[in-house]
Every structure is written in structure tokens, then in C-alpha cells.
Write a protein that holds these residues in place. Structure first.
Motif, PDB file in Angstrom:
ATOM      1  N   LYS A 103       0.842  -1.209   0.000  1.00 59.71           N
ATOM      2  CA  LYS A 103       0.000   0.000   0.000  1.00 59.71           C
ATOM      3  C   LYS A 103       0.871   1.250   0.000  1.00 59.71           C
ATOM      4  O   LYS A 103       0.487   2.278  -0.563  1.00 59.71           O
ATOM      5  CB  LYS A 103      -0.915   0.024   1.218  1.00 59.71           C
ATOM      6  N   ALA A 118      -6.722   9.913  -1.423  1.00 59.18           N
ATOM      7  CA  ALA A 118      -6.749  10.585  -0.121  1.00 59.18           C
ATOM      8  C   ALA A 118      -5.333  10.968   0.317  1.00 59.18           C
ATOM      9  O   ALA A 118      -4.373  10.258   0.003  1.00 59.18           O
ATOM     10  CB  ALA A 118      -7.364   9.634   0.911  1.00 59.18           C
ATOM     11  N   VAL A 141      -7.845   6.821   8.775  1.00 58.33           N
ATOM     12  CA  VAL A 141      -7.801   5.440   8.286  1.00 58.33           C
ATOM     13  C   VAL A 141      -6.377   4.924   8.415  1.00 58.33           C
ATOM     14  O   VAL A 141      -5.428   5.623   8.036  1.00 58.33           O
ATOM     15  CB  VAL A 141      -8.269   5.381   6.807  1.00 58.33           C
ATOM     16  N   LYS A 143      -3.849   1.721   7.433  1.00 58.19           N
ATOM     17  CA  LYS A 143      -3.766   0.553   6.546  1.00 58.19           C
ATOM     18  C   LYS A 143      -2.416  -0.134   6.699  1.00 58.19           C
ATOM     19  O   LYS A 143      -1.375   0.526   6.701  1.00 58.19           O
ATOM     20  CB  LYS A 143      -3.936   0.967   5.076  1.00 58.19           C
ATOM     21  N   VAL A 153      -7.332  -2.875   7.134  1.00 57.16           N
ATOM     22  CA  VAL A 153      -7.788  -1.480   7.148  1.00 57.16           C
ATOM     23  C   VAL A 153      -8.576  -1.220   8.429  1.00 57.16           C
ATOM     24  O   VAL A 153      -9.510  -1.948   8.744  1.00 57.16           O
ATOM     25  CB  VAL A 153      -8.684  -1.174   5.922  1.00 57.16           C
ATOM     26  N   ILE A 155     -10.653   1.890  10.436  1.00 56.12           N
ATOM     27  CA  ILE A 155     -11.155   3.273  10.406  1.00 56.12           C
ATOM     28  C   ILE A 155     -11.304   3.700  11.857  1.00 56.12           C
ATOM     29  O   ILE A 155     -12.067   3.095  12.611  1.00 56.12           O
ATOM     30  CB  ILE A 155     -12.466   3.342   9.608  1.00 56.12           C
ATOM     31  N   GLU A 185      -4.267   7.496   6.465  1.00 59.23           N
ATOM     32  CA  GLU A 185      -4.956   8.093   5.329  1.00 59.23           C
ATOM     33  C   GLU A 185      -6.124   8.942   5.791  1.00 59.23           C
ATOM     34  O   GLU A 185      -6.805   8.608   6.768  1.00 59.23           O
ATOM     35  CB  GLU A 185      -5.478   6.945   4.452  1.00 59.23           C
ATOM     36  N   GLU A 186      -6.342   9.997   5.056  1.00 65.74           N
ATOM     37  CA  GLU A 186      -7.508  10.860   5.261  1.00 65.74           C
ATOM     38  C   GLU A 186      -8.781  10.035   5.012  1.00 65.74           C
ATOM     39  O   GLU A 186      -8.819   9.231   4.090  1.00 65.74           O
ATOM     40  CB  GLU A 186      -7.360  11.977   4.226  1.00 65.74           C
ATOM     41  N   PHE A 187      -9.803  10.249   5.834  1.00 66.46           N
ATOM     42  CA  PHE A 187     -11.071   9.523   5.693  1.00 66.46           C
ATOM     43  C   PHE A 187     -11.925  10.185   4.615  1.00 66.46           C
ATOM     44  O   PHE A 187     -12.129  11.394   4.640  1.00 66.46           O
ATOM     45  CB  PHE A 187     -11.799   9.529   7.043  1.00 66.46           C
ATOM     46  N   LEU A 188     -12.408   9.400   3.671  1.00 67.14           N
ATOM     47  CA  LEU A 188     -13.237   9.922   2.583  1.00 67.14           C
ATOM     48  C   LEU A 188     -14.656   9.383   2.713  1.00 67.14           C
ATOM     49  O   LEU A 188     -14.865   8.296   3.252  1.00 67.14           O
ATOM     50  CB  LEU A 188     -12.679   9.476   1.225  1.00 67.14           C
ATOM     51  N   GLU A 192     -18.886   3.789  -3.268  1.00 68.87           N
ATOM     52  CA  GLU A 192     -17.733   3.040  -3.779  1.00 68.87           C
ATOM     53  C   GLU A 192     -18.100   2.315  -5.064  1.00 68.87           C
ATOM     54  O   GLU A 192     -19.193   1.770  -5.185  1.00 68.87           O
ATOM     55  CB  GLU A 192     -17.267   2.022  -2.738  1.00 68.87           C
ATOM     56  N   LYS A 214     -18.494  -5.475   1.207  1.00 66.58           N
ATOM     57  CA  LYS A 214     -17.401  -6.127   1.928  1.00 66.58           C
ATOM     58  C   LYS A 214     -17.778  -6.571   3.335  1.00 66.58           C
ATOM     59  O   LYS A 214     -17.200  -7.513   3.863  1.00 66.58           O
ATOM     60  CB  LYS A 214     -16.211  -5.177   2.029  1.00 66.58           C
ATOM     61  N   MET A 273     -13.736   5.755  -4.725  1.00 68.05           N
ATOM     62  CA  MET A 273     -14.827   6.358  -3.969  1.00 68.05           C
ATOM     63  C   MET A 273     -15.222   7.648  -4.683  1.00 68.05           C
ATOM     64  O   MET A 273     -14.364   8.472  -5.005  1.00 68.05           O
ATOM     65  CB  MET A 273     -14.417   6.628  -2.525  1.00 68.05           C
ATOM     66  N   LEU A 282      -9.175   4.463  -3.806  1.00 66.64           N
ATOM     67  CA  LEU A 282      -8.943   3.909  -2.470  1.00 66.64           C
ATOM     68  C   LEU A 282      -7.806   2.904  -2.528  1.00 66.64           C
ATOM     69  O   LEU A 282      -7.010   2.793  -1.609  1.00 66.64           O
ATOM     70  CB  LEU A 282     -10.196   3.191  -1.960  1.00 66.64           C
ATOM     71  N   GLU A 283      -7.792   2.119  -3.585  1.00 71.49           N
ATOM     72  CA  GLU A 283      -6.765   1.075  -3.687  1.00 71.49           C
ATOM     73  C   GLU A 283      -6.688   0.565  -5.103  1.00 71.49           C
ATOM     74  O   GLU A 283      -7.606   0.726  -5.906  1.00 71.49           O
ATOM     75  CB  GLU A 283      -7.114  -0.107  -2.776  1.00 71.49           C
TER      76      GLU A 283
HETATM   77  P1  AMP Z   1      -9.013  -0.977   0.833  1.00 68.30           P
HETATM   78  O1  AMP Z   1      -8.497  -2.343   1.163  1.00 68.30           O
HETATM   79  O2  AMP Z   1      -7.961   0.070   0.771  1.00 68.30           O
HETATM   80  O3  AMP Z   1      -9.938  -0.945  -0.351  1.00 68.30           O
HETATM   81  O4  AMP Z   1     -10.010  -0.629   2.031  1.00 68.30           O
HETATM   82  C1  AMP Z   1     -11.094  -1.457   2.375  1.00 68.30           C
HETATM   83  C2  AMP Z   1     -12.319  -0.626   2.613  1.00 68.30           C
HETATM   84  O5  AMP Z   1     -12.058   0.350   3.640  1.00 68.30           O
HETATM   85  C3  AMP Z   1     -12.745   0.190   1.409  1.00 68.30           C
HETATM   86  O6  AMP Z   1     -13.566  -0.549   0.534  1.00 68.30           O
HETATM   87  C4  AMP Z   1     -13.487   1.338   2.050  1.00 68.30           C
HETATM   88  O7  AMP Z   1     -14.813   0.966   2.380  1.00 68.30           O
HETATM   89  C5  AMP Z   1     -12.718   1.569   3.318  1.00 68.30           C
HETATM   90  N1  AMP Z   1     -11.715   2.620   3.119  1.00 68.30           N
HETATM   91  C6  AMP Z   1     -10.444   2.475   2.662  1.00 68.30           C
HETATM   92  N2  AMP Z   1      -9.814   3.654   2.586  1.00 68.30           N
HETATM   93  C7  AMP Z   1     -10.687   4.586   2.993  1.00 68.30           C
HETATM   94  C8  AMP Z   1     -10.636   6.017   3.137  1.00 68.30           C
HETATM   95  N3  AMP Z   1      -9.521   6.698   2.850  1.00 68.30           N
HETATM   96  N4  AMP Z   1     -11.739   6.633   3.572  1.00 68.30           N
HETATM   97  C9  AMP Z   1     -12.857   5.957   3.887  1.00 68.30           C
HETATM   98  N5  AMP Z   1     -12.971   4.625   3.779  1.00 68.30           N
HETATM   99  C10 AMP Z   1     -11.906   3.938   3.347  1.00 68.30           C
END
Ligand code: AMP
Ligand code: GLY
Length: 431
Positions: A103, A118, A141, A143, A153, A155, A185-188, A192, A214, A273, A282-283
Motif C-alpha cells: 500500500k 486521499a 484510516v 492501513k 484497514v 477506520i 490516510e484521510e477519511f473519505l 464506492e 465487503k 470512492m 482507495l486502492e
Molecule cells: P481498501 O483495502 O484500501 O480498499 O479498504 C477497504 C475498505 O475500507 C474500502 O472498501 C473502504 O470501504 C474503506 N476505506 C479504505 N480507505 C478509505 C478512506 N480513505 N476513507 C474511507 N474509507 C476507506
């Protein structure tokens, strides 16, 4: 043409099923596969965690094309090793798969190439975490850097919680293995969407967009899972938005990887997102999403000059992907996962599954096996996620009704599913 598919889940069942739609009448072998895949293709055993086992299977089978489902073989460098030996492979090299496997690498790559994402900080120690946290507002957030099977992850509503989560990721207490780094990471907020694109290292071909679910509980509550359902419609993203995402995210990412000497060949999964500031990444994943794949692939139109998934994967692997390679059905699709009670925690396995014959006769329904095995002639549960039930319909609502009718006709002890797959979307618009 002989195709080897690596993996054993619902995603791989969907890949094998879709490849078999090809007018080229390919021979498909799956390693290791599952009870559902065994009904349509020959399955051979393999230890998916062991590079030499994966290499031996490929050398024994001599496929014309190898398609890799899960991330683990990518992170072991299977594509590098097979390419060295002259095999044609659909999937990224170990270096290119770092877009998923690290990541920290992915975030720094996004920043280097101006991809919208973010704000973040990469930290390697508690001192760095404390310093970085002063620049964040809550929620924040956290990770894990490496592969964590959806559990990496957190939050966090307070900086204290974030500090503890980050520290426990670094020292191994949270995930069972030490993480070399954590990303803050900043929360968004926003909706999705997953946009998966095929690439031959240069060109990009977007697949139909999908949304996955998920969390284990309805209304997106409870712990994260490998995915409890998904849906795909043409209206999830307007065509102009798909063009924008390709032009501003997917193509620059592929160009960036090529420019850095690590061209990305395979499927690049952009987890997005849709925020008030615009779409944000996000990823990345370096493989097909699960269960998005089970919703997306049945929407491929195999007709006339549109030859389907196999031809697209082969063209991507050979470096000659065309922009009109795939056509899509207008009909929306929904995938609902039937899981074992207790998942994503502990669950029991070995329970006989009934109703599969009845469901096989249902219109526009296809059941992909995720965690099943054969025992004394019967199909039994063997995993947390057991079946991925996909239905197409003239409308999203019809697809939903068909998927749940099929889910209800299937029984096994402890069957659990979310009842709200695509519900939000049905409430938003009249479909
Ligand atoms: P990821 O593995 O990075 O996709 O994260 C898993 C889940 O966490 C995502 O599908 C989002 O629902 C949530 N998530 C990840 N990053 C953020 C973010 N920066 N802000 C808000 N939710 C996040
Ligand atoms: N559906 C999310 C993933 O495959 O990572």
C-alpha cells in the motif's frame, strides 16, 4: 487452445466458465479448482502458496495461456518465472503487482503520477506515527502495507485508537505478522465503485463497472469479509465517467508503470470512492476482484466478432489488446454469496449442499462455487464463502429477485447471506 487457470474460488469458477464460452472451444484446466469447477473443467492439485508446485503444474500441463486468479502467486513472482520459461501468462510480474502488495508503494505511485487519492503518510515507527497524526483530523484510516486478506484497514474515530492500531500493525499483534510500514490516510466519504481494466502493458480496456459489499452484516455493518455480494449495471457509472476514469486514472497508471520499467500486464482493479471532490482511488488490486468477477463476467456478450473473455485475456497477455475487444449485455447482474454461519470468524465445514440441480434449471441464473468439495459423491461446504449465486435480469430488480429465488432454493446447514445486495441502488432509482 489449452488454458490453465490458477485458483480455487468463485472468481476462478467464473473465469473458467467465461473462458469456456469462447467459440475457439478451448481446453481448460484449473489448479486446484473446487467441486463446481470440476463439473466443467479438469482440476489438478497444486499448493497455491508454493512457487515450485505452481511451476511443476504449469510445466506438466504445457498451457498456451495461464490465467492467475489470486494475488498470492503474483506476489511469489509466478508470472516472472513462467515468462522466463517462455509461457504466455495473463497477470502482472511481481514488481508490477506491488500496486496491490504494498500500500505504501501504491500511494507513493499515485502521488508520483498525480492520481486522485486521499492524503496520506507512510510510517515505519511509533515516532513517525505520532508525528504524522498531528497532521490528520479524525476519523483517520490506518492501513497495513502488505497483503492482509481484507483485514488490513482500520477506520479510527480517535487518534489514540489510530495510534494503537498502527503500532499493533507494525509489531504484528493485529495481523499475526509484522508490517514493514503502515499508511495513515484521510477519511473519505461517498459511494464506492470498482472499475477493473484489462491491460497489455500499454493499452487499457475497461470492464463493466461493479459494486461489492465487503461487510458481513446488512446495511454494511460488522467485520470485513472477502466480499458478500456485488452487482454490475451499465448505469453504475455513466459512459462519460468511465472515459474520465480511464483517461485520468487507469491509463496514467499503466503509462506510469511502463515509464518506471515495470509494465503492468493483467487486470488492474481500481477501487474508487465517488466523493464531493470527485472520484478518488482507495486502492489498486493487481487481479480480478472477488465477487465482482462473478457479477461482471456473465454480462460479456459473446456474439459475432465479439469473441469474449478468452480472446481478450490472450490479447492482453500477447501485448495486442484492442479497444473494441469486448461487448456487454444491457442486462444488469447481481451476485449474492451464500456463506457458512460464523464467517469471517470460525465456521464448520463438510455440510451437504442441496438444491443445486433445481437452480441449474433456473433462467439466467448461474451458481459459481467458492468453497465446496466433493465427499462421497455429494457436494459439501468447504469454506467460509461457499457459493456465489449470479442472476441477470431485464432490470436490476428482476436480477435481484432471481438471485434470491436461487439462494432460497439452495440449502446447507448454517447458510447465511446478506439480503440487501443492490437494495440501496433500487431505492435510489426506479429500475
Ligand atoms: P481498501 O483495502 O484500501 O480498499 O479498504 C477497504 C475498505 O475500507 C474500502 O472498501 C473502504 O470501504 C474503506 N476505506 C479504505 N480507505 C478509505 C478512506 N480513505 N476513507 C474511507 N474509507 C476507506
Ligand atoms: N472485492 C474486493 C477484492 O477482491 O479485493
Amino acid at each position: 487452445m489449452k488454458v490453465l487457470v490458477i485458483g480455487s474460488g468463485g472468481r476462478e469458477h467464473a473465469l473458467v466458465w467465461s473462458i469456456l464460452q469462447s467459440p475457439a472451444a478451448p481446453e481448460v484446466v484449473c489448479a486446484p479448482g473446487n467441486a463446481g469447477i470440476a463439473a466443467i473443467a479438469r482440476c489438478v492439485p497444486v499448493d497455491i502458496k508454493d512457487l515450485s508446485s505452481l511451476l511443476s503444474v504449469t510445466m506438466a500441463e504445457q498451457p498456451d495461456l495461464t490465467v492467475i486468479g489470486p494475488e498470492l502467486p503474483l506476489s511469489l513472482g509466478l508470472v516472472d518465472e513462467l515468462t522466463l520459461r517462455g509461457y504466455r501468462v495473463f497477470g502482472p510480474t511481481r514488481a508490477a503487482a506491488m500496486l496491490e502488495t504494498s500500500k505504501a508503494f501504491a500511494k507513493q505511485f499515485m502521488q508520483r503520477h498525480n492520481l486522485p487519492t486521499a492524503g496520506y503518510a507512510v510510517c515505519h515507527s511509533l515516532e513517525e506515527i505520532d508525528e504524522a497524526l498531528t497532521h490528520f483530523t479524525t476519523p483517520v484510516v490506518v492501513k497495513a502495507d502488505g497483503l492482509a486478506a481484507g483485514k488490513g484497514v482500520a477506520i479510527c474515530d480517535s487518534k489514540e485508537i489510530a495510534r494503537t492500531a498502527a503500532q499493533e500493525m507494525l509489531n504484528g499483534r493485529l495481523l499475526g505478522s509484522r508490517q514493514p510500514a503502515v499508511v495513515l490516510e484521510e477519511f473519505l466519504t461517498g459511494d464506492e465503485v470498482s472499475l477493473l481494466v484489462l491491460s497489455d502493458g500499454e493499452r487499457v480496456l475497461p470492464l463493466a463497472p461493479a459494486r461489492d459489499y465487503k461487510r458481513i452484516g446488512e446495511n454494511n455493518t460488522g467485520p470485513n469479509t472477502g466480499g458478500m455480494g456485488a452487482y454490475s449495471t451499465n448505469t453504475l457509472l455513466e459512459p462519460e465517467m468511465v472515459d474520465w476514469l480511464v483517461a485520468h486514472i487507469a491509463q496514467p497508471a499503466i503509462d506510469g508503470m511502463a515509464a518506471e520499467g515495470t509494465p503492468f500486464r493483467g487486470v488492474l482493479y481500481c477501487g474508487l470512492m465517488m466523493t464531493a471532490r470527485g472520484p478518488m482511488l482507495l486502492e489498486f488490486n493487481a487481479r480480478f476482484g472477488d465477487p465482482e468477477t462473478e457479477a461482471i463476467l456473465p454480462r460479456i456478450e459473446v456474439r459475432g466478432e465479439h469473441r469474449g473473455l478468452l480472446e481478450a485475456l490472450d490479447a492482453a497477455a500477447a501485448g495486442r489488446l484492442a479497444s473494441d475487444q469486448l461487448a456487454w449485455k444491457r442486462q444488469p447482474s447481481i451476485t449474492v454469496i451464500a456463506a457458512s454461519a460464523g464467517y469471517p470468524g470460525s465456521f464448520s465445514a463438510g455440510h451437504p449442499i442441496t438444491g443445486l440441480d433445481e437452480v441449474a434449471r433456473m433462467e439466467d441464473v448461474v451458481v459459481f462455487h467458492a468453497g465446496t468439495a466433493r465427499s462421497e459423491g455429494a457436494v459439501v461446504t468447504s469454506g467460509g464463502r461457499v457459493l456465489a449465486v449470479t442472476a441477470l435480469g431485464e432490470t436490476l430488480r428482476q436480477a435481484q429477485q432471481r438471485a434470491y429465488a436461487a439462494i432460497d432454493a439452495i440449502q446447507f446447514q448454517g447458510k447465511y447471506c446478506r439480503r440487501d445486495i443492490a437494495r440501496q441502488s433500487l431505492e435510489d432509482v426506479t429500475l
